[in-house]
Design an enzyme around this catalytic site. Structure first.
Site, PDB file in Angstrom:
ATOM      1  N   MET A  28     -16.528 100.258  13.799  1.00 41.45           N
ATOM      2  CA  MET A  28     -17.447 101.296  14.296  1.00 41.45           C
ATOM      3  C   MET A  28     -18.146 101.966  13.113  1.00 41.45           C
ATOM      4  SD  MET A  28     -15.884 102.775  17.768  1.00 41.45           S
ATOM      5  CE  MET A  28     -14.839 104.026  17.105  1.00 41.45           C
ATOM      6  N   GLY A  29     -18.127 101.320  11.955  1.00 45.10           N
ATOM      7  CA  GLY A  29     -18.789 101.891  10.779  1.00 45.10           C
ATOM      8  C   GLY A  29     -17.946 102.981  10.141  1.00 45.10           C
ATOM      9  N   LEU A  31     -17.212 103.163   7.042  1.00 43.94           N
ATOM     10  CA  LEU A  31     -16.265 102.229   6.432  1.00 43.94           C
ATOM     11  C   LEU A  31     -15.538 102.837   5.239  1.00 43.94           C
ATOM     12  CD1 LEU A  31     -18.540  99.038   6.521  1.00 43.94           C
ATOM     13  CD2 LEU A  31     -16.865  99.791   8.219  1.00 43.94           C
ATOM     14  N   HIS A  32     -14.257 102.451   5.099  1.00 47.31           N
ATOM     15  CA  HIS A  32     -13.466 102.838   3.923  1.00 47.31           C
ATOM     16  C   HIS A  32     -12.676 101.613   3.481  1.00 47.31           C
ATOM     17  CE1 HIS A  32     -10.119 103.036   6.706  1.00 47.31           C
ATOM     18  NE2 HIS A  32     -10.804 103.884   7.455  1.00 47.31           N
ATOM     19  N   GLY A  34      -9.787 100.586   4.049  1.00 47.31           N
ATOM     20  CA  GLY A  34      -9.068  99.889   5.125  1.00 47.31           C
ATOM     21  C   GLY A  34      -9.952  98.796   5.731  1.00 47.31           C
ATOM     22  N   HIS A  35     -11.235  99.116   5.899  1.00 45.01           N
ATOM     23  CA  HIS A  35     -12.161  98.121   6.463  1.00 45.01           C
ATOM     24  C   HIS A  35     -12.504  97.034   5.443  1.00 45.01           C
ATOM     25  CE1 HIS A  35     -13.284 101.807   8.845  1.00 45.01           C
ATOM     26  NE2 HIS A  35     -13.121 100.944   9.813  1.00 45.01           N
ATOM     27  N   GLN A  62     -15.396 103.511  24.807  1.00 48.52           N
ATOM     28  CA  GLN A  62     -14.004 103.792  24.420  1.00 48.52           C
ATOM     29  C   GLN A  62     -13.774 105.266  24.102  1.00 48.52           C
ATOM     30  OE1 GLN A  62     -14.397 100.974  20.957  1.00 48.52           O
ATOM     31  NE2 GLN A  62     -12.946 102.356  19.999  1.00 48.52           N
ATOM     32  N   ASP A  78     -24.753 103.439   3.699  1.00 52.49           N
ATOM     33  CA  ASP A  78     -23.560 103.331   2.868  1.00 52.49           C
ATOM     34  C   ASP A  78     -22.671 102.165   3.351  1.00 52.49           C
ATOM     35  OD1 ASP A  78     -21.776 104.611   0.831  1.00 52.49           O
ATOM     36  OD2 ASP A  78     -20.459 104.660   2.591  1.00 52.49           O
ATOM     37  N   ASP A  79     -22.564 102.009   4.682  1.00 49.41           N
ATOM     38  CA  ASP A  79     -21.761 100.915   5.249  1.00 49.41           C
ATOM     39  C   ASP A  79     -22.304  99.554   4.814  1.00 49.41           C
ATOM     40  OD1 ASP A  79     -20.164 102.734   6.549  1.00 49.41           O
ATOM     41  OD2 ASP A  79     -21.062 102.441   8.521  1.00 49.41           O
ATOM     42  N   GLN A  82     -21.290  98.635   1.327  1.00 49.28           N
ATOM     43  CA  GLN A  82     -19.885  98.209   1.229  1.00 49.28           C
ATOM     44  C   GLN A  82     -19.687  96.789   1.772  1.00 49.28           C
ATOM     45  OE1 GLN A  82     -16.649 100.957   1.808  1.00 49.28           O
ATOM     46  NE2 GLN A  82     -18.109 102.448   2.599  1.00 49.28           N
ATOM     47  N   GLY A 148      -7.323  95.423  12.048  1.00 54.20           N
ATOM     48  CA  GLY A 148      -6.308  96.063  11.213  1.00 54.20           C
ATOM     49  C   GLY A 148      -4.990  96.267  11.952  1.00 54.20           C
ATOM     50  N   LYS A 150      -3.063  98.632  11.244  1.00 55.45           N
ATOM     51  CA  LYS A 150      -2.827 100.082  11.342  1.00 55.45           C
ATOM     52  C   LYS A 150      -2.923 100.532  12.791  1.00 55.45           C
ATOM     53  CE  LYS A 150      -4.059 104.554  10.100  1.00 55.45           C
ATOM     54  NZ  LYS A 150      -5.095 104.787  11.099  1.00 55.45           N
ATOM     55  N   ASP A 151      -3.930 100.007  13.526  1.00 55.88           N
ATOM     56  CA  ASP A 151      -4.045 100.307  14.962  1.00 55.88           C
ATOM     57  C   ASP A 151      -3.248  99.239  15.697  1.00 55.88           C
ATOM     58  OD1 ASP A 151      -5.813 102.555  14.775  1.00 55.88           O
ATOM     59  OD2 ASP A 151      -7.358 101.149  14.158  1.00 55.88           O
ATOM     60  N   VAL A 177      -3.924  99.257   4.494  1.00 53.49           N
ATOM     61  CA  VAL A 177      -4.158  99.643   3.098  1.00 53.49           C
ATOM     62  C   VAL A 177      -3.698 101.093   2.939  1.00 53.49           C
ATOM     63  CG1 VAL A 177      -5.897  99.914   1.296  1.00 53.49           C
ATOM     64  CG2 VAL A 177      -6.135  98.115   3.007  1.00 53.49           C
ATOM     65  N   SER A 186      -7.254 106.226   6.361  1.00 49.74           N
ATOM     66  CA  SER A 186      -7.889 106.536   7.644  1.00 49.74           C
ATOM     67  C   SER A 186      -9.011 107.509   7.375  1.00 49.74           C
ATOM     68  CB  SER A 186      -6.858 107.182   8.574  1.00 49.74           C
ATOM     69  OG  SER A 186      -7.517 107.835   9.642  1.00 49.74           O
ATOM     70  N   SER A 187     -10.081 107.404   8.151  1.00 52.56           N
ATOM     71  CA  SER A 187     -11.173 108.371   7.952  1.00 52.56           C
ATOM     72  C   SER A 187     -10.690 109.774   8.311  1.00 52.56           C
ATOM     73  CB  SER A 187     -12.397 107.977   8.774  1.00 52.56           C
ATOM     74  OG  SER A 187     -11.993 107.530  10.026  1.00 52.56           O
ATOM     75  N   ARG A 188      -9.614 109.860   9.122  1.00 52.49           N
ATOM     76  CA  ARG A 188      -9.101 111.181   9.509  1.00 52.49           C
ATOM     77  C   ARG A 188      -8.385 111.898   8.369  1.00 52.49           C
ATOM     78  NH1 ARG A 188      -6.512 110.212  15.430  1.00 52.49           N
ATOM     79  NH2 ARG A 188      -8.473 109.786  16.489  1.00 52.49           N
TER      80      ARG A 188
END
Ligand code: PAF
Length: 287
Positions: A28-29, A31-32, A34-35, A62, A78-79, A82, A148, A150-151, A177, A186-188
């Site tokens: 969903m963009g 990006l960090h 992890g992506h 969703q 930026d995405d 990357q 990932g 992670k989810d 990661v 996580s972006s959070r």
């Protein structure tokens, strides 16, 4: 790197590269690392004769009515940079009306794996994930897709989607990661106060200690694993447990004993309003 915005352009792009292996990484963009690690994994799988196709699409179906779809970060420029730096061959970044008809009336309902864990607090979320992922599988005709770990619940549900609807695609889980102190990327994480940021690695610490304890035989039952994780996390100031679970890695059913299934430990913990999730496998949990 090609940037594709419409389904027609995507079909033309696929037509020109028919004989090449296609590895899909849906995102969903925003990006960090992890992506980007998923792009690296996809590039390895694609090899010299394959392409990595990343998708960037903030999927409206969703998001629940009280979840802020409009506020989700959008940073396409930026995405794209990357993606380019991590071997992505093409990006598919459609507008919502390219993906959904205004009067669309067909949906997907996952009725088992999504009823608990993160699904309990996000009714309908995983149905929306299944719907968009199914559409992306059909539109991209990819051979492999990387998601990932992670989810973990999402990954298990997507494996079930592929199994139950017979999608001719292989699903690969990309390793989580972590920051140097163990906190899952996580972006959070950016929403954490400095104090909560220092405390947050306790999630991974609790999961890791329990996993090692099970492997070493010091923890004999899922109930003991849950109690050990609960103690470690509850000792930490600012941490409030949403859920802890010991589940069968494929079905996500809670385990009442070890030995019969591949076990996975999952945790969701609040720090202030920020809810973080993480999970870990248990090597040797099947006897
Ligand atoms: O994990 C995500 O970012 C999304 O749920 C996904 C798989 C891209 C579907 O929109």
């Amino acid at each position: 790197m090609d940037v594709i915005q419409t389904r027609d352009e995507l079909q033309r792009w696929i037509g020109e590269r028919r004989d090449r292996k296609r590895v899909l990484v849906p995102t969903m963009g925003a990006l960090h690392r992890g992506h980007t690690s998923l792009f690296d994994r996809a590039a390895e799988i694609a090899g010299a004769n394959g392409d990595v196709l990343a998708t960037i699409f903030v999927n409206p179906t969703q998001f629940g009515p009280n979840e802020d779809f409009d506020a989700y970060p959008r940073q396409l420029k930026d995405d794209l940079a990357q993606c380019e730096a991590h071997g992505v061959t093409a990006i598919f970044a459609p507008e919502p009306d390219e993906m959904y008809e205004a009067n669309a009336s067909i949906s997907i309902n996952e009725s088992r794996l999504s009823t608990h864990l993160c699904g309990a607090s996000r009714p309908g979320h995983f149905d929306g994930v299944c719907l968009v992922v199914a559409k992306l599988f059909i539109l991209t005709q990819a051979n492999v897709a990387v998601f990932g770990e992670k989810d973990f619940q999402q990954l298990a549900i997507i494996r079930r989607l592929v199994r139950d609807l017979n999608f001719p695609i292989e699903i690969v889980g990309g390793e989580t990661v972590r920051e140097p102190d163990g906190l899952a990327m996580s972006s959070r994480n950016a929403y954490l106060s400095p104090e909560d940021r220092r405390a947050a690695p306790v999630i991974q610490q609790a999961l890791r200690e329990a996993s090692l304890g099970i492997t070493d035989g010091k923890i004999a039952t899922p109930q003991e694993a849950l109690a050990a994780m609960r103690n470690t996390i509850e000792e930490t100031r600012g941490a409030t447990i949403d859920y802890l679970a010991v589940v069968d890695a494929a079905s996500l059913e809670p385990l009442d004993k070890f030995g019969m299934a591949q076990a996975r430990l999952l945790a969701a913990v609040f720090f202030g309003k920020t809810r973080l999730i993480d999970n870990i496998g248990v090597p040797g949990s099947v006897s």
